[in-house]
Design a protein around this motif. Structure first.
Motif, PDB file in Angstrom:
ATOM      1  N   PRO A 109      -0.849   9.131   7.866  1.00  0.00           N
ATOM      2  CA  PRO A 109       0.525   9.371   7.747  1.00  0.00           C
ATOM      3  C   PRO A 109       1.393   8.234   8.723  1.00  0.00           C
ATOM      4  O   PRO A 109       2.316   7.863   8.224  1.00  0.00           O
ATOM      5  N   GLN A 110       0.656   8.292  10.018  1.00  0.00           N
ATOM      6  CA  GLN A 110       1.588   7.196  10.889  1.00  0.00           C
ATOM      7  C   GLN A 110       1.541   5.946  10.434  1.00  0.00           C
ATOM      8  O   GLN A 110       2.554   5.038  10.671  1.00  0.00           O
ATOM      9  N   VAL A 111       0.303   5.313   9.917  1.00  0.00           N
ATOM     10  CA  VAL A 111       0.156   4.157   9.448  1.00  0.00           C
ATOM     11  C   VAL A 111       1.149   3.683   8.400  1.00  0.00           C
ATOM     12  O   VAL A 111       1.682   2.716   8.380  1.00  0.00           O
ATOM     13  N   ILE A 112       1.242   4.454   7.316  1.00  0.00           N
ATOM     14  CA  ILE A 112       2.184   4.368   6.171  1.00  0.00           C
ATOM     15  C   ILE A 112       3.687   4.289   6.816  1.00  0.00           C
ATOM     16  O   ILE A 112       4.406   3.615   6.167  1.00  0.00           O
ATOM     17  N   ASN A 113       3.832   5.370   7.869  1.00  0.00           N
ATOM     18  CA  ASN A 113       5.167   5.230   8.190  1.00  0.00           C
ATOM     19  C   ASN A 113       5.646   3.989   8.726  1.00  0.00           C
ATOM     20  O   ASN A 113       6.906   3.277   8.931  1.00  0.00           O
ATOM     21  N   ILE A 114       4.678   3.473   9.795  1.00  0.00           N
ATOM     22  CA  ILE A 114       5.055   2.199  10.263  1.00  0.00           C
ATOM     23  C   ILE A 114       5.046   0.911   9.382  1.00  0.00           C
ATOM     24  O   ILE A 114       5.864   0.031   9.442  1.00  0.00           O
ATOM     25  N   VAL A 115       4.162   1.007   8.409  1.00  0.00           N
ATOM     26  CA  VAL A 115       4.175   0.180   7.206  1.00  0.00           C
ATOM     27  C   VAL A 115       5.734  -0.085   6.681  1.00  0.00           C
ATOM     28  O   VAL A 115       6.419  -0.927   6.386  1.00  0.00           O
ATOM     29  N   LEU A 116       6.231   1.150   6.241  1.00  0.00           N
ATOM     30  CA  LEU A 116       7.416   1.246   5.683  1.00  0.00           C
ATOM     31  C   LEU A 116       8.525   0.776   6.642  1.00  0.00           C
ATOM     32  O   LEU A 116       9.529   0.278   6.080  1.00  0.00           O
ATOM     33  N   ILE A 117       8.602   1.333   7.853  1.00  0.00           N
ATOM     34  CA  ILE A 117       9.642   0.977   8.518  1.00  0.00           C
ATOM     35  C   ILE A 117       9.600  -0.592   8.849  1.00  0.00           C
ATOM     36  O   ILE A 117      10.721  -1.313   8.707  1.00  0.00           O
ATOM     37  N   ARG A 118       8.420  -1.234   8.990  1.00  0.00           N
ATOM     38  CA  ARG A 118       8.377  -2.588   9.259  1.00  0.00           C
ATOM     39  C   ARG A 118       8.859  -3.603   7.935  1.00  0.00           C
ATOM     40  O   ARG A 118       9.431  -4.700   7.948  1.00  0.00           O
ATOM     41  N   LEU A 119       8.405  -2.850   6.784  1.00  0.00           N
ATOM     42  CA  LEU A 119       8.793  -3.589   5.570  1.00  0.00           C
ATOM     43  C   LEU A 119      10.411  -3.585   5.295  1.00  0.00           C
ATOM     44  O   LEU A 119      11.026  -4.113   4.399  1.00  0.00           O
ATOM     45  N   LYS A 120      11.182  -2.705   6.069  1.00  0.00           N
ATOM     46  CA  LYS A 120      12.536  -2.610   5.698  1.00  0.00           C
ATOM     47  C   LYS A 120      13.541  -3.768   6.098  1.00  0.00           C
ATOM     48  O   LYS A 120      14.144  -4.090   5.152  1.00  0.00           O
ATOM     49  N   SER A 121      13.090  -4.595   7.102  1.00  0.00           N
ATOM     50  CA  SER A 121      13.788  -5.762   7.330  1.00  0.00           C
ATOM     51  C   SER A 121      13.063  -6.783   7.794  1.00  0.00           C
ATOM     52  O   SER A 121      13.413  -7.841   8.307  1.00  0.00           O
ATOM     53  N   GLY A 122      11.667  -6.647   7.566  1.00  0.00           N
ATOM     54  CA  GLY A 122      10.671  -7.634   7.986  1.00  0.00           C
ATOM     55  C   GLY A 122       9.647  -7.402   8.850  1.00  0.00           C
ATOM     56  O   GLY A 122       9.973  -6.814   9.983  1.00  0.00           O
ATOM     57  N   THR A 123       8.387  -7.782   8.344  1.00  0.00           N
ATOM     58  CA  THR A 123       7.153  -7.343   9.161  1.00  0.00           C
ATOM     59  C   THR A 123       7.193  -8.098  10.680  1.00  0.00           C
ATOM     60  O   THR A 123       6.187  -7.632  11.525  1.00  0.00           O
ATOM     61  N   ASN A 124       8.077  -8.940  10.797  1.00  0.00           N
ATOM     62  CA  ASN A 124       8.269  -9.629  12.251  1.00  0.00           C
ATOM     63  C   ASN A 124       9.898 -10.007  12.126  1.00  0.00           C
ATOM     64  O   ASN A 124      10.196 -10.327  11.185  1.00  0.00           O
ATOM     65  N   ALA A 125      10.363  -9.953  13.587  1.00  0.00           N
ATOM     66  CA  ALA A 125      11.597 -10.021  13.385  1.00  0.00           C
ATOM     67  C   ALA A 125      12.341 -11.376  12.661  1.00  0.00           C
ATOM     68  O   ALA A 125      13.452 -11.232  11.957  1.00  0.00           O
ATOM     69  N   HIS A 126      11.688 -12.601  12.876  1.00  0.00           N
ATOM     70  CA  HIS A 126      12.295 -13.771  12.202  1.00  0.00           C
ATOM     71  C   HIS A 126      12.212 -13.656  10.573  1.00  0.00           C
ATOM     72  O   HIS A 126      12.952 -14.460   9.967  1.00  0.00           O
ATOM     73  N   LEU A 127      11.556 -12.578   9.900  1.00  0.00           N
ATOM     74  CA  LEU A 127      11.276 -12.698   8.714  1.00  0.00           C
ATOM     75  C   LEU A 127      12.601 -12.026   8.106  1.00  0.00           C
ATOM     76  O   LEU A 127      12.786 -11.968   6.832  1.00  0.00           O
ATOM     77  N   TRP A 128      13.606 -11.502   8.671  1.00  0.00           N
ATOM     78  CA  TRP A 128      14.773 -11.002   8.077  1.00  0.00           C
ATOM     79  C   TRP A 128      15.623 -12.190   7.370  1.00  0.00           C
ATOM     80  O   TRP A 128      16.173 -11.889   6.601  1.00  0.00           O
ATOM     81  N   TYR A 129      15.256 -13.419   7.729  1.00  0.00           N
ATOM     82  CA  TYR A 129      15.847 -14.657   7.169  1.00  0.00           C
ATOM     83  C   TYR A 129      15.511 -14.442   5.602  1.00  0.00           C
ATOM     84  O   TYR A 129      16.352 -15.124   4.791  1.00  0.00           O
ATOM     85  N   LEU A 130      14.258 -14.396   5.409  1.00  0.00           N
ATOM     86  CA  LEU A 130      13.752 -14.236   3.902  1.00  0.00           C
ATOM     87  C   LEU A 130      14.567 -13.325   3.150  1.00  0.00           C
ATOM     88  O   LEU A 130      14.768 -13.445   1.969  1.00  0.00           O
ATOM     89  N   TYR A 131      14.808 -12.143   3.790  1.00  0.00           N
ATOM     90  CA  TYR A 131      15.636 -10.757   3.192  1.00  0.00           C
ATOM     91  C   TYR A 131      17.125 -11.600   2.739  1.00  0.00           C
ATOM     92  O   TYR A 131      17.426 -11.467   1.697  1.00  0.00           O
ATOM     93  N   MET A 132      17.440 -12.108   3.766  1.00  0.00           N
ATOM     94  CA  MET A 132      18.909 -12.491   3.364  1.00  0.00           C
ATOM     95  C   MET A 132      18.882 -13.901   2.637  1.00  0.00           C
ATOM     96  O   MET A 132      19.764 -13.841   1.613  1.00  0.00           O
TER      97      MET A 132
END
Length: 333
Positions: A109-132
């Motif tokens: 359950p914690q793994v799934i929660n981490i995945v969902l949190i990181r998918l929200k705005s990018g699995t690494n900080a700089h990937l926010w650019y792709l969302y934008m």
């Protein structure tokens, strides 16, 4: 001067400065405002923060010119963005779990929660650019129709309102301003229109003037950030915001400066190599920087620029190699 030559130079400058930002940002967390490391990192960041907006300005200069249907644009552009987006999202998600997570102490359950949190705005900080940029690409066909029916004067009015919106939508400036709703003119779409305008209506400025204004904007960012941080007692990145007026002006004046240079019609093979691999460099550079930066036993003065250059070269090489493997060209960026 070939029109695409200055675009290539701007793209190379932007990708170098993005890596420089990530090479230096960690030093800003110390809150030791009198130290050389903090001041040096602040100055480097202040003269680099416009790099991401510059990418968007370049996109506007290139994409808003074209005449194609909405379906054609989506098929062409989304196929270039979505596969690398999915590939690097998975790569950075796996990297995060391998490097930072001890599976002996967390359950499914914690793994799934981490995945969902990181998918929200990018699995690494700089990937926010792709969302934008995905959001902007969805809007491009409609923005094209607007700017295509606008006169030069109307584009200038739009850009003036967009620049005003940078103040009204910035939480720091907004606290001193009335709550006018300028959301239609706000956001990164203004950078697209700015790029379109500057390419079609180049601003004839003395090169020294445009570069001087660029320097002034960066100096405001650096000195303002230092002042705000000292006053607050902790690092205050308000003026680093990509949608801050000072950052918008920095990117615009640098575009004008480079656009006015007498550049060769074709860049050397090395710079062409960096240019055509720039998107892939952006996507993979954090992965390599995280290993290159700690390995360098150098004073901060040299460590940041050396780490930046080595990461740029290593990322370009990795992107090149990825494109050589089967189907690699679809996901490398």
């Amino acid at each position: 001067m070939a029109r695409t030559s200055y675009i290539s130079v701007l793209r190379i400058v932007a990708i170098f400065l993005v890596i420089l930002i990530h090479s230096s940002s960690g030093y800003l967390n110390s809150n030791d405002f009198e130290s050389f490391d903090w001041s040096y990192a602040n100055w480097l960041n202040s003269f680099s923060r416009f790099a991401v907006p510059l990418f968007v300005i370049i996109s506007g200069a290139l994409l808003l010119q074209k005449d194609e249907s909405t379906g054609q644009f989506y098929r062409k552009r989304l196929l270039k963005i979505v596969p690398p987006f999915l590939f690097w999202t998975i790569v950075y998600l796996l990297y995060y779990f391998i490097r930072y997570i001890d599976f002996d102490y967390i359950g499914f359950p914690q793994v799934i929660n981490i995945v969902l949190i990181r998918l929200k705005s990018g699995t690494n900080a700089h990937l926010w650019y792709l969302y934008m940029i995905l959001g902007l690409y969805l809007a491009v066909p409609f923005i094209r129709k607007i700017v295509g029916n606008c006169s030069k004067r109307e584009l200038e009015i739009f850009l003036g309102l967009w620049f005003a919106a940078l103040f009204f939508t910035n939480k720091w400036f907004n606290s001193y301003l009335p709550n006018f709703d300028l959301t239609f003119f706000s956001g990164y779409a203004g950078y697209l229109v700015l790029g379109h305008y500057l390419r079609n209506y180049p601003i004839q400025m003395v090169k020294l003037s445009s570069f001087t204004f660029f320097l002034i904007c960066c100096l405001i960012t650096a000195s303002g950030t230092s002042h705000l941080s000292v006053s607050r007692g902790e690092f205050d990145p308000t003026l680093y915001n990509y949608l801050s007026p000072n950052i918008a002006l920095s990117g615009g004046f640098l575009f004008i400066f480079v656009q006015g240079l007498k550049l060769p019609e074709q860049l050397s093979a090395f710079w062409e190599f960096i240019d055509i691999h720039s998107f892939g460099i952006y996507l993979c550079h954090i992965l390599l920087l995280n290993y290159i930066h700690p390995l360098l036993q150098l004073p901060t003065l040299w460590k940041i620029p050396v780490a930046t250059v080595l990461t740029l070269l290593a990322s370009a090489l990795l992107t090149y190699l990825l494109r050589k493997v089967p189907y690699g060209k679809y996901v490398s960026g």
